[in-house]
Motif scaffolding. Sequence first.
Motif, PDB file in Angstrom:
ATOM      1  N   GLY A 245     -14.306 -32.821  40.031  1.00 25.18           N
ATOM      2  CA  GLY A 245     -14.374 -31.972  39.350  1.00 25.18           C
ATOM      3  C   GLY A 245     -12.671 -31.215  39.964  1.00 25.18           C
ATOM      4  O   GLY A 245     -11.776 -31.340  40.697  1.00 25.18           O
ATOM      5  N   MET A 246     -13.171 -30.325  39.632  1.00 24.55           N
ATOM      6  CA  MET A 246     -12.072 -29.368  40.087  1.00 24.55           C
ATOM      7  C   MET A 246     -12.315 -27.437  39.985  1.00 24.55           C
ATOM      8  O   MET A 246     -13.394 -27.867  39.528  1.00 24.55           O
ATOM      9  CB  MET A 246     -10.655 -29.709  39.175  1.00 24.55           C
ATOM     10  N   VAL A 247     -11.585 -27.411  41.080  1.00 29.39           N
ATOM     11  CA  VAL A 247     -11.828 -25.490  41.391  1.00 29.39           C
ATOM     12  C   VAL A 247     -10.509 -25.205  40.307  1.00 29.39           C
ATOM     13  O   VAL A 247      -9.183 -25.612  40.683  1.00 29.39           O
ATOM     14  CB  VAL A 247     -11.857 -25.263  42.931  1.00 29.39           C
ATOM     15  N   ALA A 248     -10.689 -24.023  39.869  1.00 28.57           N
ATOM     16  CA  ALA A 248      -9.449 -22.833  39.696  1.00 28.57           C
ATOM     17  C   ALA A 248      -9.886 -21.910  39.640  1.00 28.57           C
ATOM     18  O   ALA A 248     -11.125 -21.436  39.968  1.00 28.57           O
ATOM     19  CB  ALA A 248      -9.666 -23.038  37.647  1.00 28.57           C
ATOM     20  N   ALA A 249      -8.724 -20.634  39.689  1.00 27.59           N
ATOM     21  CA  ALA A 249      -8.527 -19.500  40.435  1.00 27.59           C
ATOM     22  C   ALA A 249      -8.299 -18.556  39.074  1.00 27.59           C
ATOM     23  O   ALA A 249      -6.941 -18.944  38.323  1.00 27.59           O
ATOM     24  CB  ALA A 249      -7.954 -19.819  41.517  1.00 27.59           C
ATOM     25  N   TYR A 250      -8.790 -16.983  38.385  1.00 34.64           N
ATOM     26  CA  TYR A 250      -8.080 -16.214  38.163  1.00 34.64           C
ATOM     27  C   TYR A 250      -7.777 -15.034  37.969  1.00 34.64           C
ATOM     28  O   TYR A 250      -9.677 -14.116  38.775  1.00 34.64           O
ATOM     29  CB  TYR A 250      -8.318 -16.797  36.639  1.00 34.64           C
ATOM     30  N   ILE A 251      -7.061 -13.955  38.412  1.00 34.06           N
ATOM     31  CA  ILE A 251      -6.759 -13.576  38.803  1.00 34.06           C
ATOM     32  C   ILE A 251      -6.465 -12.406  37.786  1.00 34.06           C
ATOM     33  O   ILE A 251      -5.105 -12.538  37.251  1.00 34.06           O
ATOM     34  CB  ILE A 251      -6.519 -13.140  40.319  1.00 34.06           C
ATOM     35  N   THR A 252      -7.376 -10.733  37.381  1.00 31.48           N
ATOM     36  CA  THR A 252      -6.624 -10.574  35.682  1.00 31.48           C
ATOM     37  C   THR A 252      -4.882  -9.679  36.480  1.00 31.48           C
ATOM     38  O   THR A 252      -5.179  -8.880  37.592  1.00 31.48           O
ATOM     39  CB  THR A 252      -7.684  -9.692  35.384  1.00 31.48           C
ATOM     40  N   PRO A 253      -4.634  -9.408  35.343  1.00 32.07           N
ATOM     41  CA  PRO A 253      -3.374  -8.844  35.688  1.00 32.07           C
ATOM     42  C   PRO A 253      -3.776  -7.663  36.410  1.00 32.07           C
ATOM     43  O   PRO A 253      -1.970  -7.060  36.644  1.00 32.07           O
ATOM     44  CB  PRO A 253      -2.732  -8.744  34.167  1.00 32.07           C
ATOM     45  N   ASP A 254      -4.339  -6.924  35.981  1.00 31.85           N
ATOM     46  CA  ASP A 254      -4.167  -5.565  37.134  1.00 31.85           C
ATOM     47  C   ASP A 254      -4.698  -5.654  38.949  1.00 31.85           C
ATOM     48  O   ASP A 254      -4.596  -5.357  39.585  1.00 31.85           O
ATOM     49  CB  ASP A 254      -5.040  -4.362  36.498  1.00 31.85           C
ATOM     50  N   GLY A 255      -5.401  -6.927  39.264  1.00 28.25           N
ATOM     51  CA  GLY A 255      -5.358  -7.552  40.553  1.00 28.25           C
ATOM     52  C   GLY A 255      -6.698  -6.980  39.815  1.00 28.25           C
ATOM     53  O   GLY A 255      -7.208  -7.138  42.283  1.00 28.25           O
ATOM     54  N   LYS A 256      -7.412  -5.971  39.971  1.00 26.75           N
ATOM     55  CA  LYS A 256      -8.489  -5.962  40.351  1.00 26.75           C
ATOM     56  C   LYS A 256     -10.146  -6.398  40.669  1.00 26.75           C
ATOM     57  O   LYS A 256     -10.790  -6.239  40.394  1.00 26.75           O
ATOM     58  CB  LYS A 256      -8.893  -4.279  39.426  1.00 26.75           C
ATOM     59  N   SER A 257     -10.188  -7.639  39.485  1.00 29.73           N
ATOM     60  CA  SER A 257     -11.389  -8.245  39.415  1.00 29.73           C
ATOM     61  C   SER A 257     -10.202  -9.835  38.847  1.00 29.73           C
ATOM     62  O   SER A 257     -10.087 -10.436  38.675  1.00 29.73           O
ATOM     63  CB  SER A 257     -11.729  -7.927  37.819  1.00 29.73           C
ATOM     64  N   GLY A 258     -11.394 -10.587  39.774  1.00 31.63           N
ATOM     65  CA  GLY A 258     -11.055 -12.565  39.341  1.00 31.63           C
ATOM     66  C   GLY A 258     -12.108 -13.428  39.637  1.00 31.63           C
ATOM     67  O   GLY A 258     -13.712 -13.210  40.088  1.00 31.63           O
ATOM     68  N   ALA A 259     -12.008 -14.641  39.668  1.00 34.39           N
ATOM     69  CA  ALA A 259     -13.107 -15.708  39.742  1.00 34.39           C
ATOM     70  C   ALA A 259     -12.555 -17.642  40.232  1.00 34.39           C
ATOM     71  O   ALA A 259     -11.531 -17.220  39.677  1.00 34.39           O
ATOM     72  CB  ALA A 259     -13.909 -16.197  38.644  1.00 34.39           C
ATOM     73  N   LEU A 260     -12.984 -17.791  41.268  1.00 35.23           N
ATOM     74  CA  LEU A 260     -13.451 -18.638  41.044  1.00 35.23           C
ATOM     75  C   LEU A 260     -14.734 -19.484  40.961  1.00 35.23           C
ATOM     76  O   LEU A 260     -15.385 -19.635  40.391  1.00 35.23           O
ATOM     77  CB  LEU A 260     -13.712 -19.681  42.796  1.00 35.23           C
ATOM     78  N   VAL A 261     -14.053 -20.536  39.660  1.00 32.37           N
ATOM     79  CA  VAL A 261     -14.980 -21.782  39.412  1.00 32.37           C
ATOM     80  C   VAL A 261     -14.733 -23.083  39.713  1.00 32.37           C
ATOM     81  O   VAL A 261     -13.755 -23.383  39.830  1.00 32.37           O
ATOM     82  CB  VAL A 261     -14.478 -21.731  37.548  1.00 32.37           C
TER      83      VAL A 261
END
Length: 302
Positions: A60-76
């Motif tokens: 599988g894979m891991v993906a990351a995302y951080i919101t444009p304001d830099g205040k929230s993000g997630a790894l899946v």
Amino acid sequence: MADITAKRVKELRDMTGLGMMECKKALTETGGDIKAAEDLLRIKSGAKASKAAGRVAAEGMVAAYITPDGKSGALVEVNCETDFVARNEDFIGFVRDLAQLAATKNLADTEALASAALPSGENVDAFREALVMRLGENISLRRFARHVTQGHLASYLHGAKIGVMVDYTGGDQTLGKDLAMHIAASKPICVSTEQVSPELLARERQIYTAQAAESGKPADIVTKMVDGRVVKYLAEVTLLGQPFVKNPDQTVEKLLTAKSAKVNGFTLFIVGEGIEKKTGDFAAEVMAQVNQAKEDNTSQPN
């Protein structure tokens, strides 16, 4: 009954992303009703997903995302059965969409994530089941972690197999990226010694005590040997105690002090970590797939 034209088959294929023959068969079974055919394919997709659910998915894979304001993000992390599917563009896009969804919504767990809607508006689990049918492998939403910070977030992906997100205060973007890369390379289990679980520490101490006792040295020396091993262990598994990968003469703790920075927390995902991978006879697996295909064909109505 509507004519089952190539155009109509293509329309259903565009709607579902499934193969031309599957779409034609569904249209035939539903008398050319494209909506009913879509529903039928969704039903079959669910049935196929349940058959695949028992198979081990450790790729599988891991993906990351951080919101444009830099205040929230997630790894899946999303798992599949083979690296071949893990490189599929539809699979990759699905995992990336999930990372964005997990970062922007306050979801309690993977069940809530599966019930949510993708940016396209489609239900996550319905999309997953359709992907299972299209790609022919078990696909599972294994885990995700969301970070919300008053400081900064940084992420690092080593290919698609190792993902890190770190929450820190002070410093700059370069420090954040360096910390994330360090965590991916050195794999600490927590930030500081206070966060190491008492159970884990007790187990390590018990092992070190048994090892030291075999030396035949006096009890007070054995105690000092064990204490020294525990201190070394804590330095190895905690972020602050580890030598910084870009400058091994400096610990991460000293690096942070020099930058007037602090790590509030981090998440490290390694694809398939802790999942027991199946090993077996490749030829036997191929024959099993052939037999399963025959079984699926004979179970279809004439």
